[in-house]
Design a protein around this motif. Structure first.
Motif, PDB file in Angstrom:
ATOM      1  N   VAL A  53     -15.410  -9.245 -10.316  1.00 55.63           N
ATOM      2  CA  VAL A  53     -15.169  -9.804  -8.988  1.00 55.63           C
ATOM      3  C   VAL A  53     -13.831  -9.331  -8.450  1.00 55.63           C
ATOM      4  CG1 VAL A  53     -14.737 -11.939  -7.710  1.00 55.63           C
ATOM      5  CG2 VAL A  53     -16.640 -11.822  -9.324  1.00 55.63           C
ATOM      6  N   ARG A  54     -12.796  -9.357  -9.280  1.00 51.54           N
ATOM      7  CA  ARG A  54     -11.463  -8.934  -8.831  1.00 51.54           C
ATOM      8  C   ARG A  54     -11.458  -7.448  -8.460  1.00 51.54           C
ATOM      9  NH1 ARG A  54      -7.845 -12.080 -13.466  1.00 51.54           N
ATOM     10  NH2 ARG A  54      -7.778 -14.114 -12.410  1.00 51.54           N
ATOM     11  N   ALA A  55     -12.140  -6.631  -9.245  1.00 53.93           N
ATOM     12  CA  ALA A  55     -12.202  -5.196  -8.931  1.00 53.93           C
ATOM     13  C   ALA A  55     -12.948  -4.962  -7.620  1.00 53.93           C
ATOM     14  CB  ALA A  55     -12.876  -4.446 -10.079  1.00 53.93           C
ATOM     15  N   SER A  56     -14.022  -5.717  -7.384  1.00 61.49           N
ATOM     16  CA  SER A  56     -14.780  -5.585  -6.134  1.00 61.49           C
ATOM     17  C   SER A  56     -13.926  -5.955  -4.928  1.00 61.49           C
ATOM     18  CB  SER A  56     -16.030  -6.474  -6.179  1.00 61.49           C
ATOM     19  OG  SER A  56     -16.896  -6.092  -7.220  1.00 61.49           O
ATOM     20  N   VAL A  57     -13.163  -7.041  -5.070  1.00 62.46           N
ATOM     21  CA  VAL A  57     -12.276  -7.468  -3.985  1.00 62.46           C
ATOM     22  C   VAL A  57     -11.202  -6.411  -3.733  1.00 62.46           C
ATOM     23  CG1 VAL A  57     -10.564  -9.185  -3.281  1.00 62.46           C
ATOM     24  CG2 VAL A  57     -12.709  -9.919  -4.356  1.00 62.46           C
ATOM     25  N   ALA A  58     -10.642  -5.851  -4.812  1.00 60.56           N
ATOM     26  CA  ALA A  58      -9.605  -4.827  -4.665  1.00 60.56           C
ATOM     27  C   ALA A  58     -10.143  -3.595  -3.944  1.00 60.56           C
ATOM     28  CB  ALA A  58      -9.058  -4.440  -6.042  1.00 60.56           C
ATOM     29  N   LEU A  59     -11.357  -3.162  -4.298  1.00 57.48           N
ATOM     30  CA  LEU A  59     -11.956  -2.009  -3.631  1.00 57.48           C
ATOM     31  C   LEU A  59     -12.219  -2.307  -2.157  1.00 57.48           C
ATOM     32  CD1 LEU A  59     -13.202   0.810  -3.590  1.00 57.48           C
ATOM     33  CD2 LEU A  59     -15.329  -0.180  -4.498  1.00 57.48           C
ATOM     34  N   THR A  60     -12.703  -3.507  -1.860  1.00 55.40           N
ATOM     35  CA  THR A  60     -12.958  -3.893  -0.473  1.00 55.40           C
ATOM     36  C   THR A  60     -11.671  -3.876   0.348  1.00 55.40           C
ATOM     37  OG1 THR A  60     -14.818  -5.294  -1.156  1.00 55.40           O
ATOM     38  CG2 THR A  60     -13.872  -5.719   1.018  1.00 55.40           C
ATOM     39  N   VAL A  61     -10.610  -4.423  -0.211  1.00 58.56           N
ATOM     40  CA  VAL A  61      -9.320  -4.445   0.484  1.00 58.56           C
ATOM     41  C   VAL A  61      -8.832  -3.019   0.748  1.00 58.56           C
ATOM     42  CG1 VAL A  61      -6.884  -5.054   0.265  1.00 58.56           C
ATOM     43  CG2 VAL A  61      -8.638  -6.709  -0.382  1.00 58.56           C
ATOM     44  N   TRP A  62      -8.989  -2.135  -0.248  1.00 56.99           N
ATOM     45  CA  TRP A  62      -8.558  -0.754  -0.050  1.00 56.99           C
ATOM     46  C   TRP A  62      -9.384  -0.065   1.036  1.00 56.99           C
ATOM     47  CZ3 TRP A  62      -4.660   2.259  -0.456  1.00 56.99           C
ATOM     48  CH2 TRP A  62      -4.815   3.652  -0.378  1.00 56.99           C
ATOM     49  N   GLN A  63     -10.695  -0.313   1.053  1.00 57.74           N
ATOM     50  CA  GLN A  63     -11.541   0.271   2.090  1.00 57.74           C
ATOM     51  C   GLN A  63     -11.127  -0.224   3.479  1.00 57.74           C
ATOM     52  OE1 GLN A  63     -15.390  -0.947   0.604  1.00 57.74           O
ATOM     53  NE2 GLN A  63     -15.772   1.035  -0.365  1.00 57.74           N
ATOM     54  N   LEU A  64     -10.749  -1.489   3.572  1.00 55.89           N
ATOM     55  CA  LEU A  64     -10.324  -2.040   4.858  1.00 55.89           C
ATOM     56  C   LEU A  64      -8.987  -1.466   5.316  1.00 55.89           C
ATOM     57  CD1 LEU A  64     -11.321  -5.784   4.316  1.00 55.89           C
ATOM     58  CD2 LEU A  64     -12.439  -4.161   5.846  1.00 55.89           C
ATOM     59  N   LEU A  65      -8.116  -1.146   4.360  1.00 58.36           N
ATOM     60  CA  LEU A  65      -6.785  -0.646   4.700  1.00 58.36           C
ATOM     61  C   LEU A  65      -6.749   0.866   4.933  1.00 58.36           C
ATOM     62  CD1 LEU A  65      -4.501  -2.622   2.188  1.00 58.36           C
ATOM     63  CD2 LEU A  65      -4.728  -2.989   4.653  1.00 58.36           C
ATOM     64  N   SER A  66      -7.653   1.595   4.293  1.00 58.60           N
ATOM     65  CA  SER A  66      -7.542   3.057   4.305  1.00 58.60           C
ATOM     66  C   SER A  66      -7.609   3.685   5.707  1.00 58.60           C
ATOM     67  CB  SER A  66      -8.608   3.682   3.393  1.00 58.60           C
ATOM     68  OG  SER A  66      -9.912   3.409   3.858  1.00 58.60           O
ATOM     69  N   PRO A  67      -8.406   3.168   6.642  1.00 58.77           N
ATOM     70  CA  PRO A  67      -8.370   3.778   7.988  1.00 58.77           C
ATOM     71  C   PRO A  67      -7.004   3.638   8.652  1.00 58.77           C
ATOM     72  CG  PRO A  67     -10.366   2.484   7.706  1.00 58.77           C
ATOM     73  CD  PRO A  67      -9.485   2.166   6.544  1.00 58.77           C
ATOM     74  N   ALA A  68      -6.316   2.503   8.420  1.00 60.69           N
ATOM     75  CA  ALA A  68      -4.979   2.321   8.994  1.00 60.69           C
ATOM     76  C   ALA A  68      -4.006   3.351   8.416  1.00 60.69           C
ATOM     77  CB  ALA A  68      -4.481   0.902   8.728  1.00 60.69           C
ATOM     78  N   LEU A  69      -4.105   3.601   7.110  1.00 63.72           N
ATOM     79  CA  LEU A  69      -3.241   4.600   6.483  1.00 63.72           C
ATOM     80  C   LEU A  69      -3.549   5.999   7.023  1.00 63.72           C
ATOM     81  CD1 LEU A  69      -3.309   3.336   2.785  1.00 63.72           C
ATOM     82  CD2 LEU A  69      -1.447   3.110   4.442  1.00 63.72           C
ATOM     83  N   ALA A  70      -4.831   6.273   7.267  1.00 68.91           N
ATOM     84  CA  ALA A  70      -5.213   7.578   7.823  1.00 68.91           C
ATOM     85  C   ALA A  70      -4.641   7.755   9.226  1.00 68.91           C
ATOM     86  CB  ALA A  70      -6.730   7.706   7.844  1.00 68.91           C
ATOM     87  N   LEU A  71      -4.609   6.686  10.011  1.00 62.95           N
ATOM     88  CA  LEU A  71      -4.027   6.752  11.349  1.00 62.95           C
ATOM     89  C   LEU A  71      -2.512   6.950  11.272  1.00 62.95           C
ATOM     90  CD1 LEU A  71      -5.977   3.918  13.223  1.00 62.95           C
ATOM     91  CD2 LEU A  71      -5.993   6.340  13.798  1.00 62.95           C
ATOM     92  N   MET A  72      -1.873   6.236  10.362  1.00 64.46           N
ATOM     93  CA  MET A  72      -0.418   6.314  10.230  1.00 64.46           C
ATOM     94  C   MET A  72       0.042   7.709   9.786  1.00 64.46           C
ATOM     95  SD  MET A  72       0.284   2.623   8.417  1.00 64.46           S
ATOM     96  CE  MET A  72       1.935   3.090   7.934  1.00 64.46           C
ATOM     97  N   THR A  73      -0.746   8.349   8.920  1.00 66.45           N
ATOM     98  CA  THR A  73      -0.368   9.666   8.408  1.00 66.45           C
ATOM     99  C   THR A  73      -0.877  10.808   9.272  1.00 66.45           C
ATOM    100  OG1 THR A  73      -2.343   9.647   6.977  1.00 66.45           O
ATOM    101  CG2 THR A  73      -0.265   8.840   6.024  1.00 66.45           C
ATOM    102  N   GLY A  74      -1.623  10.493  10.330  1.00 67.17           N
ATOM    103  CA  GLY A  74      -2.117  11.521  11.229  1.00 67.17           C
ATOM    104  C   GLY A  74      -3.379  12.210  10.774  1.00 67.17           C
ATOM    105  N   VAL A  75      -3.995  11.720   9.686  1.00 71.10           N
ATOM    106  CA  VAL A  75      -5.243  12.316   9.188  1.00 71.10           C
ATOM    107  C   VAL A  75      -6.396  12.000  10.142  1.00 71.10           C
ATOM    108  CG1 VAL A  75      -6.928  12.287   7.317  1.00 71.10           C
ATOM    109  CG2 VAL A  75      -4.476  12.264   6.795  1.00 71.10           C
ATOM    110  N   ALA A  76      -6.400  10.785  10.696  1.00 69.62           N
ATOM    111  CA  ALA A  76      -7.444  10.370  11.638  1.00 69.62           C
ATOM    112  C   ALA A  76      -6.839  10.146  13.015  1.00 69.62           C
ATOM    113  CB  ALA A  76      -8.126   9.100  11.145  1.00 69.62           C
ATOM    114  N   GLU A  77      -7.658  10.321  14.041  1.00 68.69           N
ATOM    115  CA  GLU A  77      -7.186  10.136  15.413  1.00 68.69           C
ATOM    116  C   GLU A  77      -7.576   8.783  15.985  1.00 68.69           C
ATOM    117  OE1 GLU A  77      -8.713  13.352  17.697  1.00 68.69           O
ATOM    118  OE2 GLU A  77      -7.504  14.890  16.683  1.00 68.69           O
TER     119      GLU A  77
END
Length: 404
Positions: A53-77
């Protein structure tokens, strides 16, 4: 709470047959119920389930955060599409089922709904396979029936790709593979004779689904899961009879002209065809952004950005047609490592319960194997109905009581 859990799980199992939206509503309700149990401090999970359960929650949180990181680093528009971004919640669905299942699981009700629903759906699919489907659904359902009108046979003997009540051949056939594991576990290890007979009928119906849907990977996966179940769970005469039936079904595919043509195209598709192109673009994204990826849900715009050089099409750009490659491209090595942790922890927990005699865990392990075979050539989480079907079976496999 027990009544709420019963309604949610029953709605979820019906959704595997009837509608993706019903599954999504049930999954969202399951997550909410799990949070209620957590904040009331009445959620009691065994250590191996808690780790999953903890690993599933951690993966979900990372998936939710990753688009923001892509925007911040200029990978995504821009931010990914809402529907695609929302699929991150599907990642925690299996954990939610395991959590609310601690309240109690209505095993007999779920088994009846699953068996009856998929027997009926397979009958509808068989009709769609032989007869052109002319019924037009209401516009508000937004169903595309074009694939039901595609003829895979000849003008003299037309054969159409079945879609069941989902009206989508891949959702229909891949969902059937998720259900195949539990049916096989009851067929091999059920204690009541008529339960085994009914389970055998359901297994036959579930194998009929990918055949009628002309879903190559699903049909081969279904055969592989059945053979695995026979080798691991059956002995003596039942094993010999089961393997003989599997051989007859395989021969039926070989002698069907439309299926011979489909299988011939499969080799071309894997070695130099559309899947090769999709995977090559996925590898390109991985090489360019190995650590953090392009952001969860951003595979399509990132792949289309290479269109002038790779020739990738709008349809093929959706994903890399492989679970692990798509995950790496979208969420980087971090997401890949978390996904690996989730599935290793899930497998460990299911194996322990399988050895303790849980029919649900045995079925979930077989479905788990089918999921990973299919994931070699499909990114299954792209279709929420498919991902949620597997998540339901995995979550139930971590609940107690099915051995009765």
């Amino acid at each position: 709470m027990r009544r709420a859990v019963t309604v949610v799980l029953a709605g979820w199992i019906l959704g595997t047959v009837l509608a993706e939206g019903l599954q999504q509503v049930a999954a969202s309700a399951a997550v909410l119920l799990a949070l209620v149990l957590f904040f009331r401090k009445t959620l009691s999970l065994e250590p191996d389930v808690r780790a999953y359960v903890r690993a599933s929650v951690a993966l979900t949180v990372w998936q939710l955060l990753s688009p923001a990181l892509a925007l911040m680093t200029g990978v995504a528009e821009r931010w990914p599409r809402t529907a695609r971004y929302g699929q991150a919640l599907d990642t925690v669905a299996g954990a939610a089922v395991a959590s609310i299942g601690t309240v109690g699981v209505p095993w007999a009700l779920l088994a009846a709904l699953m068996a009856g629903g998929w027997l009926l759906a397979s009958a509808v699919g068989l009709f769609q396979h032989f007869v052109l489907w002319n019924w037009e659904p209401p516009a508000f359902l937004k169903l595309n029936l074009s694939r039901l009108h595609e003829n895979f046979g000849t003008e003299q003997e037309p054969r159409y790709a079945a879609g069941g009540f989902l009206f989508h051949r891949l959702r229909f056939s891949h969902g059937a593979i998720a259900m195949l594991g539990p049916a096989l576990s009851v067929l091999a290890r059920g204690r009541v004779a008529w339960h085994r007979v009914l389970a055998g009928a359901v297994v036959g119906a579930l194998l009929l689904v990918p055949y009628a849907a002309f879903a190559r990977a699903a049909l081969l996966t279904g055969f592989a899961v059945c053979v695995l179940a026979l080798l691991l769970l059956s002995h003596g005469t039942p094993r010999k009879v089961g393997l003989a039936v599997a051989a007859v079904l395989a021969a039926l595919v070989v002698v069907t002209p439309a299926w011979r043509e489909r299988m011939g195209k499969a080799v071309e598709n894997l070695f130099g065809g559309e899947r090769t192109l999709a995977m090559s673009v996925g590898w390109r994204l991985v090489k360019e952004h190995p650590l953090l990826g392009v952001g969860f849900g951003n595979h399509k715009p990132a792949a289309l950005a290479t269109q002038s050089e790779t020739g990738i099409t709008d349809l093929l750009a959706t994903d890399s047609h492989n679970l692990w490659l798509t995950t790496w491209a979208e969420t980087g090595l971090v997401g890949l490592g978390l996904l690996l942790s989730v599935h290793l922890l899930l497998a460990r927990a299911l194996v322990r319960r399988h050895r303790a005699g849980s029919l649900a865990a045995t079925g979930a392990l077989l479905s788990f194997g089918g999921f990973h075979i299919l994931s070699l050539v499909h990114y299954l989480p792209f279709h929420p109905s498919v991902h949620l079907s597997f998540a339901l079976i995995w979550g139930l496999g971590l609940c107690s009581g099915s051995e009765r």
